[in-house]
Design a protein around this motif. Structure first.
Motif, PDB file in Angstrom:
ATOM      1  N   UNK A 170     113.638  22.427  73.955  1.00 14.04           N
ATOM      2  CA  UNK A 170     112.669  21.642  74.727  1.00 14.04           C
ATOM      3  C   UNK A 170     112.213  22.397  75.983  1.00 14.04           C
ATOM      4  N   UNK A 171     113.146  23.082  76.615  1.00 14.35           N
ATOM      5  CA  UNK A 171     112.831  23.832  77.846  1.00 14.35           C
ATOM      6  C   UNK A 171     112.309  25.235  77.543  1.00 14.35           C
ATOM      7  N   UNK A 172     112.208  25.548  76.249  1.00 16.23           N
ATOM      8  CA  UNK A 172     111.684  26.844  75.801  1.00 16.23           C
ATOM      9  C   UNK A 172     112.478  28.011  76.391  1.00 16.23           C
ATOM     10  N   UNK A 215     111.676  15.118  84.405  1.00 14.49           N
ATOM     11  CA  UNK A 215     111.245  14.880  83.035  1.00 14.49           C
ATOM     12  C   UNK A 215     112.162  13.852  82.361  1.00 14.49           C
ATOM     13  N   UNK A 216     111.595  12.788  81.792  1.00 13.44           N
ATOM     14  CA  UNK A 216     112.423  11.731  81.187  1.00 13.44           C
ATOM     15  C   UNK A 216     113.346  12.236  80.077  1.00 13.44           C
ATOM     16  N   UNK A 217     112.873  13.204  79.299  1.00 12.40           N
ATOM     17  CA  UNK A 217     113.690  13.684  78.183  1.00 12.40           C
ATOM     18  C   UNK A 217     114.922  14.438  78.690  1.00 12.40           C
ATOM     19  N   UNK A 224     123.212  12.515  84.738  1.00 17.26           N
ATOM     20  CA  UNK A 224     123.700  12.814  86.096  1.00 17.26           C
ATOM     21  C   UNK A 224     122.761  13.743  86.865  1.00 17.26           C
ATOM     22  N   UNK A 225     121.797  14.331  86.164  1.00 20.13           N
ATOM     23  CA  UNK A 225     121.013  15.413  86.763  1.00 20.13           C
ATOM     24  C   UNK A 225     120.151  14.942  87.938  1.00 20.13           C
ATOM     25  N   UNK A 226     119.546  13.782  87.813  1.00 22.24           N
ATOM     26  CA  UNK A 226     118.672  13.304  88.889  1.00 22.24           C
ATOM     27  C   UNK A 226     119.465  13.094  90.177  1.00 22.24           C
TER      28      UNK A 226
END
Length: 327
Positions: A170-172, A215-217, A224-226
């Motif tokens: 997803x993050x390429x 990013x919601x995904x 925990x990232x936010x």
């Protein structure tokens, strides 16, 4: 104030002391930088296995600091100015060799430029030696940032393979064979590390933000990232503010004290391939801030910046800082 001229190996170890970590991590940092200084690959591998999260965080410092060691003239730490004996003892020969023969006729200019470089390095570190309050602010903020990064590294290392693969795609991220699961997690950590991810996604303006969104995904995959990003924002801004102010004061001092110094002029011409006019117009938020404050406060400028450090918004708009002082 002491002056020391460490050999290359000791200078690399010194760089480890400039990495600010809490008591639990400081010994790991020392061991890592000592292993790097000695080029002890077995010890580096052992440390990576011993505490992979810490290794991910602090190996980046080792790479950054030591890759720049040939362009580092000096450093200041705990009442001592360290001058880079490795590069400064060789620089004139390097420049003379680069310029080619006849060496004798070029020597005077090169020697003068070398003297100018030494003046610049010593002056910069002398300024840093006066900035204890800013140093402390920078140190405490950097320790918080590193602790948060350790926490993030631990979370990513514990992700299941399916989530790691999904996020990598997803993050390429750069493709990594399935045989190297650690490399995939390392790539993901370096990408999602707030120092990279937020600054790359938002740009330097993140230094004045009061909140972040994501990013919601990615948020769904790592809930925990936010929270990590939110907790990172204040200390990174404090770190950025202190460091920018410190460097800006030093840059301003060099520019104004050495502007008529012939050795420094020769340093810029002979060693840096530029001139004072070009040097003077180089953009620097910290230097521009210091200049703006100096125009109002004059000789009290450095004392005031150290006593009442600016925040990131004030660095960007010095008038906000001046307004604060007048309240």
């Amino acid at each position: 104030l002491d002056f020391k001229f460490p050999e290359l190996e000791d200078l690399k170890r010194l760089k480890g002391e400039k990495v600010f970590a809490d008591d639990k991590s400081k010994e790991f940092v020392r061991e890592l930088f000592n292993a790097v200084a000695k080029e002890d690959n077995a010890k580096i591998a052992e440390l990576m296995k011993q505490d992979t999260a810490k290794y991910l965080v602090y190996s980046t410092y080792a790479i950054q600091y030591i890759s720049k060691i040939t362009t580092t003239y000096g450093d200041y730490l705990d009442g001592t100015i360290y001058l880079n004996k490795f590069i400064l003892s060789r620089y004139p020969q390097i420049i003379l060799h680069k310029q080619g023969e006849p060496f004798e006729s070029r020597f005077e200019n090169v020697n003068s430029g070398y003297t100018g470089g030494i003046k610049m390095a010593v002056l910069e570190e002398l300024i840093h030696s006066t900035q204890e309050k800013l140093h402390q602010m920078n140190k405490e903020a950097a320790m918080q940032v590193n602790k948060i990064n350790e926490e993030l590294a631990g979370i990513i290392l514990e992700l299941d393979t399916e989530t790691v693969n999904m996020l990598a795609e997803y993050c390429q991220l750069q493709t990594v064979p399935d045989d190297f699961p650690f490399a995939k997690r390392a790539n993901l950590f370096f990408f999602l590390n707030p120092d990279h991810f937020l600054i790359e996604q938002i740009g330097p303006d993140v230094m004045t933000f009061t909140h972040v969104e994501m990013d919601p995904k990615i948020k769904e995959a790592i809930p925990q990232l936010l929270d990590i990003y939110k907790r990172w924002l204040a200390p990174i801004q404090h770190h950025h503010a202190a460091f920018t102010a410190m460097e800006g004061m030093a840059g301003f001092a060099i520019e104004n004290i050495l502007k008529d110094d012939q050795d420094f002029q020769n340093y810029l011409t002979t060693f840096m391939g530029t001139d004072f006019s070009s040097y003077q117009v180089r953009k620097s938020m910290g230097k521009d801030f210091t200049k703006a404050v100096y125009e109002k406060l004059g000789s009290d400028t450095f004392k005031k910046i150290i006593e009442i450090p600016p925040n990131t918004r004030e660095l960007k708009d010095p008038q906000l800082y001046l307004d604060k002082l007048s309240q």
